[in-house]
Write a protein that holds these residues in place. Structure first.
Motif, PDB file in Angstrom:
ATOM      1  N   ILE A   2      -4.516 -11.263   2.647  1.00  0.00           N
ATOM      2  CA  ILE A   2      -5.917 -11.655   2.806  1.00  0.00           C
ATOM      3  C   ILE A   2      -6.356 -11.365   4.239  1.00  0.00           C
ATOM      4  O   ILE A   2      -5.695 -11.796   5.191  1.00  0.00           O
ATOM      5  CB  ILE A   2      -6.110 -13.153   2.502  1.00  0.00           C
ATOM      6  CG1 ILE A   2      -5.794 -13.444   1.029  1.00  0.00           C
ATOM      7  CG2 ILE A   2      -7.539 -13.594   2.817  1.00  0.00           C
ATOM      8  CD1 ILE A   2      -5.938 -14.902   0.660  1.00  0.00           C
ATOM      9  N   PRO A   3      -7.470 -10.648   4.432  1.00  0.00           N
ATOM     10  CA  PRO A   3      -8.001 -10.454   5.783  1.00  0.00           C
ATOM     11  C   PRO A   3      -8.701 -11.725   6.253  1.00  0.00           C
ATOM     12  O   PRO A   3      -9.331 -12.420   5.456  1.00  0.00           O
ATOM     13  CB  PRO A   3      -9.001  -9.300   5.600  1.00  0.00           C
ATOM     14  CG  PRO A   3      -9.465  -9.436   4.183  1.00  0.00           C
ATOM     15  CD  PRO A   3      -8.284  -9.963   3.404  1.00  0.00           C
ATOM     16  N   LEU A   4      -8.581 -12.026   7.535  1.00  0.00           N
ATOM     17  CA  LEU A   4      -9.126 -13.289   8.032  1.00  0.00           C
ATOM     18  C   LEU A   4      -9.675 -13.135   9.446  1.00  0.00           C
ATOM     19  O   LEU A   4      -9.101 -12.437  10.280  1.00  0.00           O
ATOM     20  CB  LEU A   4      -8.025 -14.359   8.037  1.00  0.00           C
ATOM     21  CG  LEU A   4      -8.461 -15.785   8.379  1.00  0.00           C
ATOM     22  CD1 LEU A   4      -9.248 -16.393   7.220  1.00  0.00           C
ATOM     23  CD2 LEU A   4      -7.253 -16.651   8.696  1.00  0.00           C
ATOM     24  N   ARG A   5     -10.797 -13.782   9.679  1.00  0.00           N
ATOM     25  CA  ARG A   5     -11.301 -13.999  11.033  1.00  0.00           C
ATOM     26  C   ARG A   5     -11.216 -15.494  11.268  1.00  0.00           C
ATOM     27  O   ARG A   5     -12.075 -16.251  10.829  1.00  0.00           O
ATOM     28  CB  ARG A   5     -12.739 -13.515  11.183  1.00  0.00           C
ATOM     29  CG  ARG A   5     -12.898 -12.021  11.267  1.00  0.00           C
ATOM     30  CD  ARG A   5     -14.315 -11.655  11.680  1.00  0.00           C
ATOM     31  NE  ARG A   5     -14.634 -12.176  13.018  1.00  0.00           N
ATOM     32  CZ  ARG A   5     -15.841 -12.094  13.565  1.00  0.00           C
ATOM     33  NH1 ARG A   5     -16.841 -11.535  12.900  1.00  0.00           N
ATOM     34  NH2 ARG A   5     -16.051 -12.577  14.773  1.00  0.00           N
ATOM     35  N   ALA A   6     -10.163 -15.918  11.932  1.00  0.00           N
ATOM     36  CA  ALA A   6      -9.930 -17.348  12.086  1.00  0.00           C
ATOM     37  C   ALA A   6     -10.771 -17.964  13.197  1.00  0.00           C
ATOM     38  O   ALA A   6     -10.964 -19.175  13.228  1.00  0.00           O
ATOM     39  CB  ALA A   6      -8.450 -17.618  12.360  1.00  0.00           C
ATOM     40  N   SER A   7     -11.270 -17.139  14.118  1.00  0.00           N
ATOM     41  CA  SER A   7     -12.062 -17.669  15.225  1.00  0.00           C
ATOM     42  C   SER A   7     -12.955 -16.571  15.774  1.00  0.00           C
ATOM     43  O   SER A   7     -12.797 -15.386  15.455  1.00  0.00           O
ATOM     44  CB  SER A   7     -11.149 -18.210  16.332  1.00  0.00           C
ATOM     45  OG  SER A   7     -10.334 -17.180  16.851  1.00  0.00           O
ATOM     46  N   GLY A   8     -13.890 -16.960  16.626  1.00  0.00           N
ATOM     47  CA  GLY A   8     -14.758 -15.988  17.267  1.00  0.00           C
ATOM     48  C   GLY A   8     -14.021 -15.216  18.341  1.00  0.00           C
ATOM     49  O   GLY A   8     -12.936 -15.611  18.774  1.00  0.00           O
ATOM     50  N   PRO A   9     -14.589 -14.111  18.809  1.00  0.00           N
ATOM     51  CA  PRO A   9     -13.922 -13.278  19.810  1.00  0.00           C
ATOM     52  C   PRO A   9     -13.974 -13.896  21.198  1.00  0.00           C
ATOM     53  O   PRO A   9     -14.789 -14.777  21.478  1.00  0.00           O
ATOM     54  CB  PRO A   9     -14.729 -11.979  19.759  1.00  0.00           C
ATOM     55  CG  PRO A   9     -16.105 -12.408  19.350  1.00  0.00           C
ATOM     56  CD  PRO A   9     -15.900 -13.553  18.400  1.00  0.00           C
TER      57      PRO A   9
END
Length: 402
Positions: free
Chosen positions: A129-136
């Protein structure tokens, strides 16, 4: 599991060149950090032995307690943050009844085609699963993956875990272990899941430096799901002195070693330059970050680069002498936070090895004779991942990263 842990310890003994002292089996966790599992700089006090024993203990606790294991990988270097030993340990535990899902985190730091290629590759082995766990981080160079937002991807993961919990119809809650290299975003994954439930304070401490999570933590999502956050996993490789030095540089680029314990950041910068120079575009973007003119193609290019960085960023000592150590630390920090673009391309393989129970227990490498499609398909169905960023069909993947 005992055999696997013994094998891992044997590898570490070869790597360190000395026998581990096992006198204090019940020692406390004080001072354990994520980066401790790898080789430490020789100029600093050695804490390798006690940290390795502590890691073995907590890793076994996580695998034993978890029904599902989320293996968090850095999208910029998935293979570099992936250990076959860890996968074998999970697959061999409890007669093969554990479930393993790969979480490709920090996807905003790689372009869509690179993400697509890695998803196709990794889904030959396990559901991914692709994930963006937090902002950059501030000034990070990011890519827009449209609907793959922090909120959207964390909700997808949460729904998948809930679907699995409901399908099991157990009277107890499902335990989900979260493992991975230091600083791949394990705690951020947990915080992303808890944030969607209204927990804005954050269930786990997070930070850009390795070693933030220093012990096993349990986080309850609801009455059916609880998460186990663990310290970072590093399986060092044995080899000669040169191989160990390169491994140390690789771990620095993965941010698997706390900055204060990096003995030679210039070696990591040298490895970074070699990797980025394989692409003229990426290499030029690196120079642009510091407004550096083209470097000479002869002599010590790394030193020449660091001299320019020191001048541009004011990393100068007495008499205006460039501080190369400080300049190298600056480059490592910029790389860690995504201000320098760079990634590893996915391997192009016609097939992927199937993981049998025997090979998992023995840790054998299985010849690539066919895709592991059956196990991926079966587990994806349990988590209801089909068409939900869990199917590697061309149309689904194209829609995801177009």
């Amino acid at each position: 599991m005992a055999a696997l842990m013994a094998s891992a310890r044997a590898r570490v003994q070869d790597f360190e060149g000395e026998e581990d002292d096992l006198e204090d089996e019940e020692e406390e966790w004080g001072g354990f950090e994520d980066g401790d599992a790898g080789e430490q700089p020789t100029s600093l006090p050695a804490r390798k032995d006690s940290s390795r024993k502590a890691f073995d203990k907590v890793f076994k606790q996580v695998v034993d307690a978890a029904d599902v294991v989320l293996y968090v990988l850095d999208a910029r270097d998935p293979e570099g943050t992936r250990s076959k030993e860890v996968e074998h340990s999970v697959m061999a535990a409890e007669g093969g009844n554990k479930r393993l899902i790969l979480i490709l985190n920090k996807i905003d730091l790689v372009p869509p085609p690179v993400l697509k290629a890695w998803l196709v590759h990794l889904r030959r082995y396990f559901p991914t699963i692709p994930l963006r766990a937090s902002g950059p981080a501030p000034n990070a160079k990011t890519f827009d993956h449209k609907q793959l937002t922090v909120k959207g991807t964390s909700e997808t993961l949460f729904k998948a875990l809930k679907s699995y919990a409901q399908s099991k119809s157990l009277k107890r809650s499902i335990s989900v272990g979260v493992i991975g290299y230091p600083n791949v975003g394990k705690s951020s994954v947990i915080n992303a899941l808890t944030s969607r439930l209204g927990n804005r304070s954050g269930a786990c401490p997070v930070g850009a430096e390795a070693g933030v999570t220093t012990s096993l933590r349990e986080v309850k999502l609801d009455n059916k799901l609880k998460l186990l956050d663990s310290p970072g996993i590093v399986f060092p490789s044995s080899g000669d002195k040169a191989a160990k030095a390169e491994e140390q540089a690789r771990l620095v680029l993965l941010n698997a070693i706390p900055p204060k314990e990096i003995a030679d950041p210039a070696a990591a910068v040298d490895l970074l330059l070699k990797r980025l120079s394989a692409s003229l575009d990426m290499y030029q973007k690196l120079l642009d970050v510091y407004s550096i003119p083209p470097l000479p193609t002869y002599g010590d290019v790394t030193t020449a680069f660091l001299v320019e960085v020191a001048r541009k960023r004011g990393r100068l000592g007495k008499g205006g002498v460039p501080n190369l150590y400080s300049a190298a630390q600056t480059v490592i920090t910029d790389w860690r936070d995504g201000r320098i673009q760079g990634w590893m391309d996915a391997p192009v393989l016609p097939v992927a090895p199937a993981v049998s129970a025997t090979s998992a227990v023995n840790g054998d490498e299985v010849p690539p004779t066919g895709d592991q499609k059956e196990i991926v398909k079966e587990w994806a169905a349990e988590f209801k991942l089909e068409g939900l960023w869990g199917d590697d069909a061309a149309d689904e993947t194209d829609a995801m990263v177009s």
